[in-house]
Design a protein around this motif. Structure first.
Motif, PDB file in Angstrom:
ATOM      1  N   GLU A 135      -0.864  16.897  62.100  1.00  0.00           N
ATOM      2  CA  GLU A 135      -0.680  15.706  61.263  1.00  0.00           C
ATOM      3  C   GLU A 135      -0.123  16.085  59.896  1.00  0.00           C
ATOM      4  O   GLU A 135       0.694  15.350  59.317  1.00  0.00           O
ATOM      5  CB  GLU A 135      -2.008  14.965  61.117  1.00  0.00           C
TER       6      GLU A 135
ATOM      7  N   ARG B  31       3.555  16.606  60.369  1.00  0.00           N
ATOM      8  CA  ARG B  31       4.223  15.290  60.477  1.00  0.00           C
ATOM      9  C   ARG B  31       4.491  14.709  59.087  1.00  0.00           C
ATOM     10  O   ARG B  31       5.589  14.226  58.794  1.00  0.00           O
ATOM     11  CB  ARG B  31       3.331  14.310  61.254  1.00  0.00           C
TER      12      ARG B  31
ATOM     13  N   LYS C 168       8.267  14.137  57.202  1.00  0.00           N
ATOM     14  CA  LYS C 168       8.685  12.805  56.751  1.00  0.00           C
ATOM     15  C   LYS C 168       9.018  12.805  55.270  1.00  0.00           C
ATOM     16  O   LYS C 168       9.942  12.120  54.813  1.00  0.00           O
ATOM     17  CB  LYS C 168       7.561  11.799  57.046  1.00  0.00           C
TER      18      LYS C 168
ATOM     19  N   ILE D 267       6.341  17.412  70.594  1.00  0.00           N
ATOM     20  CA  ILE D 267       6.347  16.343  69.589  1.00  0.00           C
ATOM     21  C   ILE D 267       7.650  16.434  68.793  1.00  0.00           C
ATOM     22  O   ILE D 267       7.835  17.342  67.971  1.00  0.00           O
ATOM     23  CB  ILE D 267       5.140  16.470  68.635  1.00  0.00           C
ATOM     24  N   GLU D 268       8.569  15.524  69.053  1.00  0.00           N
ATOM     25  CA  GLU D 268       9.837  15.495  68.315  1.00  0.00           C
ATOM     26  C   GLU D 268       9.663  14.640  67.063  1.00  0.00           C
ATOM     27  O   GLU D 268       9.280  13.474  67.148  1.00  0.00           O
ATOM     28  CB  GLU D 268      10.963  14.951  69.189  1.00  0.00           C
ATOM     29  N   LEU D 269       9.975  15.218  65.914  1.00  0.00           N
ATOM     30  CA  LEU D 269       9.774  14.532  64.635  1.00  0.00           C
ATOM     31  C   LEU D 269      11.098  14.012  64.091  1.00  0.00           C
ATOM     32  O   LEU D 269      11.408  14.160  62.913  1.00  0.00           O
ATOM     33  CB  LEU D 269       9.116  15.506  63.642  1.00  0.00           C
TER      34      LEU D 269
ATOM     35  N   THR E 259      10.732  19.915  65.851  1.00  0.00           N
ATOM     36  CA  THR E 259       9.969  19.657  67.078  1.00  0.00           C
ATOM     37  C   THR E 259       8.823  20.653  67.201  1.00  0.00           C
ATOM     38  O   THR E 259       9.026  21.857  67.044  1.00  0.00           O
ATOM     39  CB  THR E 259      10.882  19.758  68.320  1.00  0.00           C
TER      40      THR E 259
END
Length: 464
Positions: free
Chosen positions: A266, A269, A273, A312-314, A329
């Protein structure tokens, strides 16, 4: 384009020039370094544009941060310390040889060859040249054929700023690179993959050419139990996704306490962003150039998916005219047998692996091949000491990533699978120098007492 005969002719030209000036003065060496700095500083916009064209897209800030600034810092550091590095060093003399004197003279080797990679086509071509020129050598560079625009610009600018017998750039394809590696240089430095590095070493061995190999590898990042997850995620994300992960010292995979793995994901992530608010479409995220690189990376990811790994592709994939923007990723808990854990990722995929504790992470790193860099996030002095004493790597960074490379006084190089030899700063100066032993005997000395015929009592008196 250069064929084998043209390359040999250029090498011969540089050898003749070196023979005419075998020990350039400090002023001459500083002038060559100043011209290298001027060439880079005055044409940095052209450099950024050329790399951008070769990559399909390359963030201008990344080019300045990773290609231009480290080179200028290295030149500034080298020019400042050059006179001291060039000075002869005194060496201790055994009492039996007194009053004789011993010195170590640092001599240029001759002609140095440099084979540069495509991921940082400007800095990794010229950073070794800084050390080689400072040591008084002539230099030939073979830039990557995968970055033709940047290679052509490098050749054109070098021709403008340097005489060909000082510094020369030989452009061409893979055949040119093979011919280049087979030349009888006085030293050859290669940066690239272990597979090609072995071929370069074999070619150089035919001429007994000494080699320095910078080969990368799987650089682990350990996140210890006492680490601040937000800080670790931020620094790992910076190191991983600079240049879309195509950095030889980028964090290759992360080892984190299994209980903290969801929180770490998390945190990653959130920082991705923050770093790239427009995702891969933003100007700050670089592309992966070439169909072969994209295909290799997709194979690594597809295999991981097929074996049940959580991927998990970001961000989104974006196809460009000359490259592809592959998103950051995460690949969660891949097994050791998967290709993504067997070979250097060299792209934007980041395996994150839950481990039992710090001891398990330490054991895993210690048992694996030696990486070019090792990263650890911990403030515990005991853990830091154990990492330094129980693991091996080219470089070691605590609580950050990558930045050891831009410290001009630190040597940069690999060990074991990640390469051999190091350059940069005084280490690089010595890499491209011959340390010549010189002994000066005094006119009046006692060494005649060691001449035969030898008498046992006399030898015992002298402690022999």
């Amino acid at each position: 384009m250069a064929d084998a005969r043209a390359l040999q002719a250029r090498l011969d030209q540089q050898r003749h020039a070196f023979a005419a000036e075998p020990f350039p003065s400090a002023a001459t060496r500083r002038d060559r370094l100043a011209r290298l700095a001027s060439m880079t500083r005055h044409h940095r916009d052209e450099i950024s544009q050329a790399i951008r064209q070769d990559f399909g897209h390359r963030a201008e800030a990344e080019t300045r941060l990773a290609e231009v600034v480290p080179l200028l810092m290295a030149i500034r550091h080298t020019r400042r310390h050059l006179k001291r590095w060039m000075a002869p060093r005194r060496a201790a003399v055994p009492w039996r040889l007194l009053p004789g004197k011993a010195r170590i003279h640092r001599q240029p080797l001759g002609v140095v060859g440099i084979i540069a990679p495509s991921n940082y086509p400007w800095s990794l071509a010229l950073m070794p040249a800084v050390d080689a020129l400072a040591a008084g050598n002539r230099v030939m560079i073979k830039p990557s054929e995968q970055t033709p625009t940047t290679s052509a610009l490098l050749a054109r600018l070098v021709e403008r700023y340097f005489a060909s017998e000082e510094l020369h750039v030989a452009t061409g394809d893979a055949d040119t690179a093979r011919d280049f590696a087979a030349l009888p240089f006085d030293h050859l430095l290669f940066t690239g993959s272990p597979r090609v590095g072995r071929e370069v070493a074999r070619a150089a061995a035919a001429n007994l050419t000494p080699v320095t190999l910078e080969l990368g590898g799987k650089a682990p990042a350990i996140v210890a139990e006492d680490a601040d997850l937000a800080h670790a995620a931020r620094r790992i994300a910076f190191g991983k996704w600079l240049n879309a992960g195509r950095t030889c010292i980028a964090p290759d995979h992360v080892l984190v306490d299994a209980a903290r793995l969801p929180a770490f994901i998390e945190a990653i992530r959130a920082v991705v962003k923050e770093f790239y608010p427009q995702g891969t479409a933003g100007d700050d995220y670089s592309a992966v150039p070439g169909e072969a690189s994209r295909s290799r990376l997709e194979h690594l990811l597809d295999e991981a998916r097929d074996h049940g790994c959580r991927v998990i592709e970001l961000g989104e994939r974006l196809t460009l005219s000359h490259g592809t923007k592959l998103p950051p990723t995460l690949v969660v808990d891949p097994t050791a047998s998967l290709s993504i854990m067997q070979e250097e990722v060299f792209g934007p995929w980041l395996p994150v692996i839950g481990v039992r504790d710090f001891d398990a992470a330490l054991a895993r790193v210690a048992e694996g091949p030696c990486p070019l860099a090792l990263y650890a996030f911990t403030d515990d002095p005991t853990r830091r000491r154990r990492l330094l004493e129980q693991t091996r790597s080219g470089g070691m960074v605590f609580n950050d990533t990558l930045w050891h490379y831009v410290v001009p006084a630190l040597p940069f190089g690999g060990i074991g699978e990640s390469g051999m030899g190091a350059y940069q700063g005084e280490t690089g100066f010595l890499r491209f120098s011959h340390q010549r032993s010189v002994f000066l005997q005094a006119r009046r000395n006692a060494v005649g007492l060691l001449d035969p015929p030898w008498r046992r009592w006399w030898l015992r008196l002298l402690g022999l």
